[in-house]
Design an enzyme around this catalytic site. Structure first.
Site, short mmCIF file in Angstrom:
data_model
loop_
_atom_site.label_atom_id
_atom_site.label_comp_id
_atom_site.label_asym_id
_atom_site.label_seq_id
_atom_site.Cartn_x
_atom_site.Cartn_y
_atom_site.Cartn_z
N ALA A 152 0.86 -1.19 0.00
CA ALA A 152 0.00 0.00 0.00
C ALA A 152 0.89 1.23 0.00
O ALA A 152 2.03 1.20 0.45
CB ALA A 152 -0.91 0.00 1.23
N ASP A 308 -8.74 6.57 14.44
CA ASP A 308 -9.13 6.45 13.03
C ASP A 308 -9.42 4.99 12.69
O ASP A 308 -8.76 4.39 11.83
CB ASP A 308 -8.00 7.00 12.15
CG ASP A 308 -8.45 7.20 10.71
OD1 ASP A 308 -9.65 7.35 10.49
OD2 ASP A 308 -7.58 7.21 9.81
#
Length: 571
Positions: A152, A308
């Site tokens: 990623a 988050d």
């Protein structure tokens, strides 16, 4: 030379920011804050510039694009597009701003939540350079193998798979590497953001309700922390310690021997992303209830939570019948002080008990009053907002919506809500949204109520009450020990004449000022009257004397009017 080059780079970046703002229809902000100016052309829409001649010049074509976009797209979507076009730092700013439902409108929050890092990966040679310079050894000596293709890529760093040799044997790991040159870029953007936020608040007073300076300060703290991977390593170890012994909850192990400020080596979780796991048969009900329990424990028991917890930061591990939840990307965390945690628990328990006044009082204790608050009106407002939710069965209560509306109601009455509490709201909203997507029957209040009542039970347990009583006795004993010595010092100062008593009258300065003005005006009037009377009796200066008497009367009238006006203003 360095400062000159820095100033040139800042000017180039400011020109780029101004151009993007104008292109998306925010030319008025650019002009009023002095960020840019445009050269007028025939049939071209120009920014009514308030900028000086040194401000960066914006092409009129950009202005035309902005005016066209204003007609087609909402202001909230245009704000998202601005942040998206300006790159990593501003995308992160938007993600942070999406947590501030206390100051930003709901429509803008919805748009900001769409912001995702969509960054092409950095070339592997650059990544290799960061790893080797940061860890001080060739990559072939640090890892048994290293996959050059990233798993990623995001704005701050990118992640690669690798195999690490450890005393327990070879381990599959993921290596998070900070993108080369990202720190100077972020620092430069931060400096510009602070300047721009202050300029906007100064030039556009209406913008202060959105607290641009406050948002940038929060962003500064958050992204500065994320740039130091050592902090994320500390967070991972603290989470693992907090959940030691808890089943079905995993946090990645940190391999410190292959980690630094710019490189972070973590345990690799061989699992699936949330949506893929549910599609492949993992129990959505089990995951939703487990995730709710995890975030509740983090917030209300530990006071240290993942700020988050979106689906991309959750990995589901087998088996499907009782899946494990692994949480990653632990750079952004929230913290609740013991006092704020107690007040937040009081709020949630009052909500579970459907105690409207308790909800209002707990929210008042959480916030910081910025002005005198009419408690009767405030409680009525909060009770009305809470009744909208708490009048329903627990299963139907939308926890995230209730927190959002209660916070907005508190702000309306002048309560400043701490940022950490807003992060609590965001975390709960995220978990509730995810949970209801994979298990629509999720009863958030039903799942959380046992946690709150267990916390309350511990709060009022005999052991804790005994500890608090003992602490109070210790403080009282210490005060009793210190008091004789303090009294003796006061008496000694009094005997030696070192003590002075001073009394202040709050109204004395204004009274002295008023007396001084009256004395001055009286002396001026008396002087004018005496001079006028003397001159009136002299036929040669009779006219001048009359003028002086008229001026004396005028001065006296002006003094009386001003005195009355000041008196009304003081009331």
């Amino acid at each position: 030379m360095v400062s000159v080059l820095s100033a040139v780079r800042d000017l180039v970046r400011l020109r780029e920011i101004s151009s993007v703002l104008v292109r998306h229809g925010f030319g008025e902000i650019v002009a009023r804050a002095g960020f840019g100016r445009t050269r007028r052309k025939e049939k071209a829409v120009a920014v009514e510039s308030g900028a000086d001649a040194d401000a960066p010049e914006i092409a009129s074509e950009e202005v035309e694009k902005g005016e066209d976009e204003k007609r087609r797209i909402s202001i909230h979507e245009r704000a998202r597009l601005v942040l998206q076009d300006l790159g990593p730092s501003f995308i992160k700013l938007g993600q942070i701003a999406s947590t501030r439902s206390d100051v930003l409108p709901a429509e803008l929050i919805t748009e900001l939540k769409k912001l995702q890092d969509d960054i092409p990966p950095a070339p592997f040679e650059q990544i290799r350079g960061v790893i080797e310079s940061s860890l001080g050894a060739p990559i072939s000596e640090l890892f048994v193998s290293f996959d050059e293709k990233p798993l990623a890529a995001a704005s701050i760093g990118q992640v690669h798979r690798a195999v690490l040799a450890t005393p327990e044997g070879q381990r599959d790991v993921v290596v998070k590497v900070q993108r080369p040159g990202v720190a100077p870029t972020v620092m430069r953007d931060l400096e510009l953001l602070h300047i721009m936020a202050a300029a906007i608040e100064r030039a556009i007073p209406d913008a202060r309700i959105y607290s641009p300076v406050g948002l940038v300060q929060q962003f500064d703290r958050s992204i500065t922390t994320e740039l130091n991977f050592t902090t994320e390593a500390d967070n991972a170890e603290r989470f693992a310690q907090n959940f030691a012994g808890k089943e079905r909850v995993r946090f990645p192990r940190v391999f410190r021997e292959a980690s630094s400020k710019h490189v972070l080596t973590l345990e690799y979780f061989d699992g699936k992303k949330l949506d893929r796991a549910v599609a492949d048969g993992a129990s959505g009900e089990s995951i939703a209830k487990l995730a709710t329990g995890i975030i509740i424990k983090m917030i209300f028991e530990d006071g240290f939570f993942h700020a988050d917890p979106h689906p991309g930061n959750v990995i589901i591990l087998p088996p499907n019948e009782a899946p494990e939840v692994a949480m990653i990307d632990l750079g952004m965390v929230g913290r609740l002080s013991p006092e704020l945690r107690e007040r937040t628990v009081d709020l949630m328990v009052a909500a579970v008990r459907k105690d409207m006044i308790g909800v209002a009082d707990a929210l008042y204790a959480i916030g910081k009053p910025t002005k005198k608050i009419d408690m009767r009106e405030y409680r009525a407002e909060v009770a009305m907002l809470a009744e909208k939710y708490l009048g329903k069965p627990l299963k139907q209560i939308e926890l995230s919506g209730m927190i959002r509306d209660l916070v907005q109601g508190a702000i309306k009455y002048g309560l400043e809500i701490p940022t950490d509490f807003m992060l609590v709201g965001k975390a709960l909203m995220t978990v509730e949204g995810i949970g209801k997507e994979i298990y629509p029957e999720l009863d958030v209040f039903g799942e959380t109520a046992p946690y709150f009542f267990e916390i309350m039970r511990k709060r009022y347990s005999p052991v804790r009450l005994g500890n608090e009583l003992w602490r109070g006795v210790e403080q009282l004993s210490r005060a009793g020990y210190d008091m004789p010595m303090q009294v003796r010092e006061v008496l000694e100062d009094l005997r030696l004449g070192r003590m002075a008593m001073r009394a202040e009258d709050p109204g004395l300065p204004s009274a002295a000022d008023r007396l001084g003005r009256r004395l001055f005006s009286g002396l001026v009037v008396v002087a004018l009257v005496i001079g006028g009377v003397v001159l009136v009796h002299d036929e040669r200066h009779e006219t001048l004397g009359t003028v002086l008497l008229a001026v004396a009367g005028l001065v006296w009238v002006v003094h009386i009017v001003n005195d009355l006006r000041r008196g009304l203003a003081r009331r």
